[in-house]
Motif scaffolding. Structure first.
Motif, PDB file in Angstrom:
ATOM      1  N   ALA A 107       0.834  -1.209   0.000  1.00 52.38           N
ATOM      2  CA  ALA A 107       0.000   0.000   0.000  1.00 52.38           C
ATOM      3  C   ALA A 107       0.865   1.255   0.000  1.00 52.38           C
ATOM      4  CB  ALA A 107      -0.921  -0.014   1.222  1.00 52.38           C
ATOM      5  N   MET A 108       1.951   1.250   0.775  1.00 45.91           N
ATOM      6  CA  MET A 108       2.839   2.411   0.842  1.00 45.91           C
ATOM      7  C   MET A 108       3.504   2.678  -0.507  1.00 45.91           C
ATOM      8  SD  MET A 108       6.109   3.085   3.341  1.00 45.91           S
ATOM      9  CE  MET A 108       7.153   1.895   2.459  1.00 45.91           C
ATOM     10  N   VAL A 109       3.994   1.622  -1.145  1.00 48.49           N
ATOM     11  CA  VAL A 109       4.649   1.778  -2.444  1.00 48.49           C
ATOM     12  C   VAL A 109       3.649   2.227  -3.503  1.00 48.49           C
ATOM     13  CG1 VAL A 109       5.801   0.540  -4.317  1.00 48.49           C
ATOM     14  CG2 VAL A 109       6.517   0.163  -1.952  1.00 48.49           C
ATOM     15  N   MET A 110       2.460   1.648  -3.498  1.00 48.58           N
ATOM     16  CA  MET A 110       1.439   2.039  -4.470  1.00 48.58           C
ATOM     17  C   MET A 110       1.088   3.511  -4.332  1.00 48.58           C
ATOM     18  SD  MET A 110       0.745  -0.425  -6.487  1.00 48.58           S
ATOM     19  CE  MET A 110      -0.773   0.202  -7.197  1.00 48.58           C
ATOM     20  N   ALA A 111       0.941   3.977  -3.093  1.00 44.94           N
ATOM     21  CA  ALA A 111       0.640   5.399  -2.882  1.00 44.94           C
ATOM     22  C   ALA A 111       1.788   6.269  -3.380  1.00 44.94           C
ATOM     23  CB  ALA A 111       0.372   5.665  -1.400  1.00 44.94           C
ATOM     24  N   GLY A 112       3.022   5.828  -3.142  1.00 45.18           N
ATOM     25  CA  GLY A 112       4.180   6.591  -3.596  1.00 45.18           C
ATOM     26  C   GLY A 112       4.271   6.689  -5.100  1.00 45.18           C
ATOM     27  N   LEU A 113       3.796   5.690  -5.802  1.00 42.55           N
ATOM     28  CA  LEU A 113       3.847   5.704  -7.266  1.00 42.55           C
ATOM     29  C   LEU A 113       2.959   6.788  -7.861  1.00 42.55           C
ATOM     30  CD1 LEU A 113       3.758   1.868  -8.010  1.00 42.55           C
ATOM     31  CD2 LEU A 113       5.745   3.381  -8.113  1.00 42.55           C
ATOM     32  N   PHE A 114       1.888   7.172  -7.138  1.00 36.20           N
ATOM     33  CA  PHE A 114       0.951   8.190  -7.625  1.00 36.20           C
ATOM     34  C   PHE A 114       1.154   9.541  -6.950  1.00 36.20           C
ATOM     35  CE2 PHE A 114      -1.178   4.173  -8.518  1.00 36.20           C
ATOM     36  CZ  PHE A 114      -1.683   4.376  -9.793  1.00 36.20           C
ATOM     37  N   ALA A 115       2.094   9.611  -5.988  1.00 34.65           N
ATOM     38  CA  ALA A 115       2.231  10.808  -5.158  1.00 34.65           C
ATOM     39  C   ALA A 115       2.803  11.995  -5.929  1.00 34.65           C
ATOM     40  CB  ALA A 115       3.123  10.498  -3.951  1.00 34.65           C
ATOM     41  N   VAL A 116       2.398  13.195  -5.518  1.00 33.51           N
ATOM     42  CA  VAL A 116       2.903  14.455  -6.076  1.00 33.51           C
ATOM     43  C   VAL A 116       3.222  15.377  -4.903  1.00 33.51           C
ATOM     44  CG1 VAL A 116       2.410  16.450  -7.537  1.00 33.51           C
ATOM     45  CG2 VAL A 116       1.464  14.213  -8.133  1.00 33.51           C
ATOM     46  N   ASP A 117       4.362  16.100  -4.989  1.00 31.53           N
ATOM     47  CA  ASP A 117       4.692  17.008  -3.892  1.00 31.53           C
ATOM     48  C   ASP A 117       3.894  18.314  -4.022  1.00 31.53           C
ATOM     49  OD1 ASP A 117       5.926  18.397  -5.907  1.00 31.53           O
ATOM     50  OD2 ASP A 117       7.892  18.503  -4.960  1.00 31.53           O
ATOM     51  N   VAL A 118       4.051  19.191  -3.042  1.00 33.15           N
ATOM     52  CA  VAL A 118       3.249  20.423  -2.972  1.00 33.15           C
ATOM     53  C   VAL A 118       3.438  21.293  -4.212  1.00 33.15           C
ATOM     54  CG1 VAL A 118       2.874  22.555  -1.680  1.00 33.15           C
ATOM     55  CG2 VAL A 118       3.297  20.420  -0.454  1.00 33.15           C
ATOM     56  N   ASP A 119       4.686  21.389  -4.694  1.00 32.96           N
ATOM     57  CA  ASP A 119       4.978  22.242  -5.842  1.00 32.96           C
ATOM     58  C   ASP A 119       4.747  21.553  -7.180  1.00 32.96           C
ATOM     59  OD1 ASP A 119       5.840  24.302  -4.121  1.00 32.96           O
ATOM     60  OD2 ASP A 119       7.804  23.342  -3.920  1.00 32.96           O
ATOM     61  N   GLY A 120       4.476  20.255  -7.135  1.00 30.47           N
ATOM     62  CA  GLY A 120       4.294  19.520  -8.374  1.00 30.47           C
ATOM     63  C   GLY A 120       5.578  19.236  -9.117  1.00 30.47           C
ATOM     64  N   LEU A 121       6.721  19.438  -8.431  1.00 31.66           N
ATOM     65  CA  LEU A 121       8.017  19.233  -9.075  1.00 31.66           C
ATOM     66  C   LEU A 121       8.487  17.781  -8.974  1.00 31.66           C
ATOM     67  CD1 LEU A 121       9.862  22.467  -7.838  1.00 31.66           C
ATOM     68  CD2 LEU A 121       8.718  22.064 -10.035  1.00 31.66           C
ATOM     69  N   GLU A 122       8.119  17.140  -7.884  1.00 33.39           N
ATOM     70  CA  GLU A 122       8.488  15.744  -7.684  1.00 33.39           C
ATOM     71  C   GLU A 122       7.225  14.901  -7.683  1.00 33.39           C
ATOM     72  OE1 GLU A 122      11.414  14.465  -7.565  1.00 33.39           O
ATOM     73  OE2 GLU A 122      12.702  16.219  -7.336  1.00 33.39           O
ATOM     74  N   SER A 123       7.264  13.806  -8.428  1.00 32.93           N
ATOM     75  CA  SER A 123       6.076  12.956  -8.491  1.00 32.93           C
ATOM     76  C   SER A 123       6.477  11.524  -8.791  1.00 32.93           C
ATOM     77  CB  SER A 123       5.106  13.464  -9.563  1.00 32.93           C
ATOM     78  OG  SER A 123       5.733  13.441 -10.842  1.00 32.93           O
ATOM     79  N   GLY A 124       5.575  10.615  -8.474  1.00 42.16           N
ATOM     80  CA  GLY A 124       5.792   9.219  -8.784  1.00 42.16           C
ATOM     81  C   GLY A 124       5.577   8.948 -10.264  1.00 42.16           C
ATOM     82  N   PRO A 125       6.022   7.799 -10.759  1.00 39.84           N
ATOM     83  CA  PRO A 125       5.941   7.515 -12.199  1.00 39.84           C
ATOM     84  C   PRO A 125       4.520   7.348 -12.720  1.00 39.84           C
ATOM     85  CG  PRO A 125       6.649   5.575 -10.990  1.00 39.84           C
ATOM     86  CD  PRO A 125       6.652   6.708 -10.011  1.00 39.84           C
ATOM     87  N   LEU A 126       3.548   7.154 -11.826  1.00 40.35           N
ATOM     88  CA  LEU A 126       2.163   6.965 -12.263  1.00 40.35           C
ATOM     89  C   LEU A 126       1.296   8.175 -11.949  1.00 40.35           C
ATOM     90  CD1 LEU A 126       1.564   3.244 -11.164  1.00 40.35           C
ATOM     91  CD2 LEU A 126       2.606   4.127 -13.258  1.00 40.35           C
ATOM     92  N   ALA A 127       1.921   9.282 -11.527  1.00 44.22           N
ATOM     93  CA  ALA A 127       1.170  10.479 -11.143  1.00 44.22           C
ATOM     94  C   ALA A 127       0.408  11.087 -12.316  1.00 44.22           C
ATOM     95  CB  ALA A 127       2.112  11.515 -10.533  1.00 44.22           C
ATOM     96  N   ASP A 128       0.872  10.870 -13.547  1.00 43.52           N
ATOM     97  CA  ASP A 128       0.186  11.435 -14.711  1.00 43.52           C
ATOM     98  C   ASP A 128      -1.192  10.822 -14.927  1.00 43.52           C
ATOM     99  OD1 ASP A 128       2.321  13.070 -15.219  1.00 43.52           O
ATOM    100  OD2 ASP A 128       3.226  11.765 -16.744  1.00 43.52           O
ATOM    101  N   TYR A 129      -1.453   9.694 -14.276  1.00 47.55           N
ATOM    102  CA  TYR A 129      -2.733   9.021 -14.459  1.00 47.55           C
ATOM    103  C   TYR A 129      -3.815   9.556 -13.518  1.00 47.55           C
ATOM    104  CZ  TYR A 129      -0.239   5.598 -17.291  1.00 47.55           C
ATOM    105  OH  TYR A 129       0.515   4.984 -18.272  1.00 47.55           O
ATOM    106  N   VAL A 130      -3.443  10.449 -12.603  1.00 51.79           N
ATOM    107  CA  VAL A 130      -4.411  10.994 -11.654  1.00 51.79           C
ATOM    108  C   VAL A 130      -4.304  12.519 -11.638  1.00 51.79           C
ATOM    109  CG1 VAL A 130      -4.357   8.929 -10.184  1.00 51.79           C
ATOM    110  CG2 VAL A 130      -2.802  10.833  -9.695  1.00 51.79           C
ATOM    111  N   SER A 131      -5.281  13.172 -11.029  1.00 52.35           N
ATOM    112  CA  SER A 131      -5.267  14.625 -10.925  1.00 52.35           C
ATOM    113  C   SER A 131      -4.235  15.063  -9.888  1.00 52.35           C
ATOM    114  CB  SER A 131      -6.649  15.131 -10.526  1.00 52.35           C
ATOM    115  OG  SER A 131      -6.975  14.698  -9.205  1.00 52.35           O
ATOM    116  N   PHE A 132      -3.957  16.377  -9.884  1.00 52.38           N
ATOM    117  CA  PHE A 132      -3.003  16.917  -8.908  1.00 52.38           C
ATOM    118  C   PHE A 132      -3.500  16.687  -7.488  1.00 52.38           C
ATOM    119  CE2 PHE A 132      -1.569  20.393  -6.164  1.00 52.38           C
ATOM    120  CZ  PHE A 132      -0.184  20.244  -6.276  1.00 52.38           C
ATOM    121  N   ASP A 133      -4.803  16.928  -7.252  1.00 51.95           N
ATOM    122  CA  ASP A 133      -5.357  16.734  -5.912  1.00 51.95           C
ATOM    123  C   ASP A 133      -5.261  15.265  -5.486  1.00 51.95           C
ATOM    124  OD1 ASP A 133      -5.950  19.400  -5.649  1.00 51.95           O
ATOM    125  OD2 ASP A 133      -8.035  19.187  -6.329  1.00 51.95           O
TER     126      ASP A 133
END
Length: 218
Positions: A107-133
């Motif tokens: 669960a922790m790794v899966m969440a990290g794959l979609f995670a985005v930081d506050v500035d949107g500069l750092e993100s997981g490799p699957l973050a493009d599949y979800v919204s910023f929020d």
């Protein structure tokens, strides 16, 4: 009677355990020090280990297989009462501890794959599949689950100390050497861990990890 050497944990399982310990510590350090590139690579390494462990739980040595140590509530209660059957490997409570640890790590790794930081500069490799929020929510979940993981690790260490101090049973030694000394009239039971199955698992884990790290693009 001469003591026999009973294999307990196969080499792939022991390597998984100690590499995971090191990577969790390194992930905490890299996250706390905002070394996000290192944190990302550490996450990929943990993903690789988890995929391999799931595979090894089906194809690994006798004590590594989920079918050997995942028991129902009745078996766990019998073990607590001291009437459960003794076996090499995880007891029924230890088996559920392993399942809980693997579940929370996944669960922790899966969440990290979609995670985005506050500035949107750092993100997981699957973050493009979800919204910023949604990516920010995944980041919060990632942090929350890590705190839950720390709690499980504390319980794990407490259980190890309990067995060592109260029951005079060293659980760390076998996870290093892979075996224990036992006085028994019967011959030692082999673990039957295949090198070729281990290599197959490594290839599968590497392929899946690479695919995920590329955002599910070949």
């Amino acid at each position: 009677m001469k003591p026999i050497i009973q294999p307990v944990w196969d080499l792939p399982l022991r390597l998984f355990h100690w590499l995971l310990v090191g990577l969790i510590a390194f992930s905490w350090w890299s996250g706390e020090n905002h070394e996000m590139e290192w944190h990302r690579w550490s996450g990929y390494a943990i993903l690789f280990l988890l995929v391999f462990r799931l595979y090894w739980g089906l194809a690994g040595g006798r004590t590594a297989r989920f079918s050997r140590f995942v028991r129902g509530p009745r078996a766990a209660l019998a073990y607590l009462r001291g009437s459960g059957e003794a076996d090499v490997g995880h007891n029924p409570l230890g088996g559920w501890s392993v399942v809980s640890m693997l579940a929370i790590l996944i669960a922790m790794v899966m969440a990290g794959l979609f995670a985005v930081d506050v500035d949107g500069l750092e993100s997981g490799p699957l973050a493009d599949y979800v919204s910023f929020d949604a990516g920010r929510w995944a980041s919060d979940v990632h942090s929350l689950i890590f705190n839950l993981l720390m709690g499980l690790i504390v319980l794990h260490i407490a259980a190890i100390l309990f067995y060592l101090l109260a029951r005079r049973r060293n659980l760390i030694g076998p996870m290093i050497t892979g075996s224990v000394k036992a006085v028994d009239g019967a011959a030692a039971v082999p673990l039957r861990a295949s090198v070729w199955r281990a290599l197959t698992g490594l290839l599968i884990a590497a392929a899946i990890t690479y695919f995920v790290s590329k955002g599910l693009h070949l």
